[in-house]
Design an enzyme around this catalytic site. Sequence first.
Site, PDB file in Angstrom:
ATOM      1  N   ASP A 149      17.717  23.639 -15.372  1.00  0.00           N
ATOM      2  CA  ASP A 149      18.300  23.389 -14.046  1.00  0.00           C
ATOM      3  C   ASP A 149      19.704  23.963 -13.931  1.00  0.00           C
ATOM      4  OD1 ASP A 149      15.965  22.155 -13.332  1.00  0.00           O
ATOM      5  OD2 ASP A 149      16.795  20.127 -13.237  1.00  0.00           O
ATOM      6  N   LYS A 187       5.070  16.977  -1.815  1.00  0.00           N
ATOM      7  CA  LYS A 187       5.352  15.894  -2.761  1.00  0.00           C
ATOM      8  C   LYS A 187       5.546  14.581  -2.010  1.00  0.00           C
ATOM      9  CE  LYS A 187       7.806  18.821  -6.083  1.00  0.00           C
ATOM     10  NZ  LYS A 187       9.075  19.070  -6.783  1.00  0.00           N
ATOM     11  N   HIS A 222      13.958  21.695  -7.157  1.00  0.00           N
ATOM     12  CA  HIS A 222      12.747  22.399  -7.579  1.00  0.00           C
ATOM     13  C   HIS A 222      11.758  22.625  -6.441  1.00  0.00           C
ATOM     14  CE1 HIS A 222      13.602  20.086 -11.539  1.00  0.00           C
ATOM     15  NE2 HIS A 222      14.225  21.236 -11.551  1.00  0.00           N
ATOM     16  N   ASP A 264      -0.608  13.334 -10.093  1.00  0.00           N
ATOM     17  CA  ASP A 264       0.491  12.370 -10.082  1.00  0.00           C
ATOM     18  C   ASP A 264       1.376  12.643 -11.288  1.00  0.00           C
ATOM     19  OD1 ASP A 264      -0.630  11.148  -7.879  1.00  0.00           O
ATOM     20  OD2 ASP A 264      -1.013   9.234  -8.857  1.00  0.00           O
ATOM     21  N   ASN A 265       2.703  12.599 -11.064  1.00  0.00           N
ATOM     22  CA  ASN A 265       3.681  12.810 -12.129  1.00  0.00           C
ATOM     23  C   ASN A 265       4.574  11.582 -12.242  1.00  0.00           C
ATOM     24  OD1 ASN A 265       2.773  15.497 -12.464  1.00  0.00           O
ATOM     25  ND2 ASN A 265       4.046  16.153 -10.771  1.00  0.00           N
ATOM     26  N   HIS A 269      13.262  20.229  -3.824  1.00  0.00           N
ATOM     27  CA  HIS A 269      13.377  18.784  -4.025  1.00  0.00           C
ATOM     28  C   HIS A 269      14.182  18.485  -5.287  1.00  0.00           C
ATOM     29  CE1 HIS A 269      11.856  15.054  -5.996  1.00  0.00           C
ATOM     30  NE2 HIS A 269      12.260  14.583  -4.847  1.00  0.00           N
ATOM     31  N   TYR A 302       5.594  10.702  -8.498  1.00  0.00           N
ATOM     32  CA  TYR A 302       5.338  11.475  -7.292  1.00  0.00           C
ATOM     33  C   TYR A 302       3.982  12.149  -7.353  1.00  0.00           C
ATOM     34  CZ  TYR A 302       7.433  15.304 -10.055  1.00  0.00           C
ATOM     35  OH  TYR A 302       7.749  16.207 -11.039  1.00  0.00           O
ATOM     36  N   GLU A 357       0.872  -1.167   0.000  1.00  0.00           N
ATOM     37  CA  GLU A 357       0.000   0.000   0.000  1.00  0.00           C
ATOM     38  C   GLU A 357       0.912   1.221   0.000  1.00  0.00           C
ATOM     39  OE1 GLU A 357      -2.270   1.325   3.710  1.00  0.00           O
ATOM     40  OE2 GLU A 357      -3.730   0.081   2.613  1.00  0.00           O
ATOM     41  N   ARG A 413      17.824  15.917 -11.464  1.00  0.00           N
ATOM     42  CA  ARG A 413      16.639  16.760 -11.658  1.00  0.00           C
ATOM     43  C   ARG A 413      16.445  17.556 -10.373  1.00  0.00           C
ATOM     44  NH1 ARG A 413      13.354  15.126 -16.128  1.00  0.00           N
ATOM     45  NH2 ARG A 413      14.070  13.165 -17.025  1.00  0.00           N
TER      46      ARG A 413
END
Length: 190
Positions: free
Chosen positions: A166, A69, A59, A44-45, A116, A129, A25, A56
């Site tokens: 970035d 997140k 951010h 959701d990404n 993040h 995420y 879960e 990455r």
Amino acid sequence: MTHAMSPVQLILPKRFADPRGWFMEVYSEPKFRERGIDCDFVQDNHSLSIPAFTLRGLHFQTPPHAQDKLVRCVRGRIFDVAVDVRRDSPTFGKWVGAELSAENGHQLFVPVGFAHGFLTLEPDCEVTYKVSALYAPECDGGIRWDSAGVDWPLPAGAEPILSDKDAQLPSLSDFSALFPYNGRPLGPLA
């Protein structure tokens, strides 16, 4: 579950395994609320990073569209990081990080007020995420990956693979904190 003191939390979902595989879960609103994670996820990404050592981040989204997140790696391994960018926080600029992998199933909860980012540790990493606010390009922000003292697990002499965006982010020292401090300093991940 007990209420965690640190706003950034490492979540270790239990896996139920048998000869067919396993089940876990990954999100339960009541269980997360018991941990002090009280947000509503609305999007959701899912990302794929093909080369190892793709970075990455770091951010965030600014108010009024700031995002909590909940991050997990569903293929491969990443080093996932949260940096405190809350105005007047005694832990401003401090960071925590954890390895998230498809194998370990761990997740990192990154609340509003933290930048993040993640570094892929092998090729072909997929990360998913949940976020508590929809993407708002006018509130998109970040700080440069190498400006917060994060001990990224890069091979000696290696540079991460960055997007042009970035690579152009401002340093932490040039960042004007827009996030208020809520009285919960960053603590170690349990």
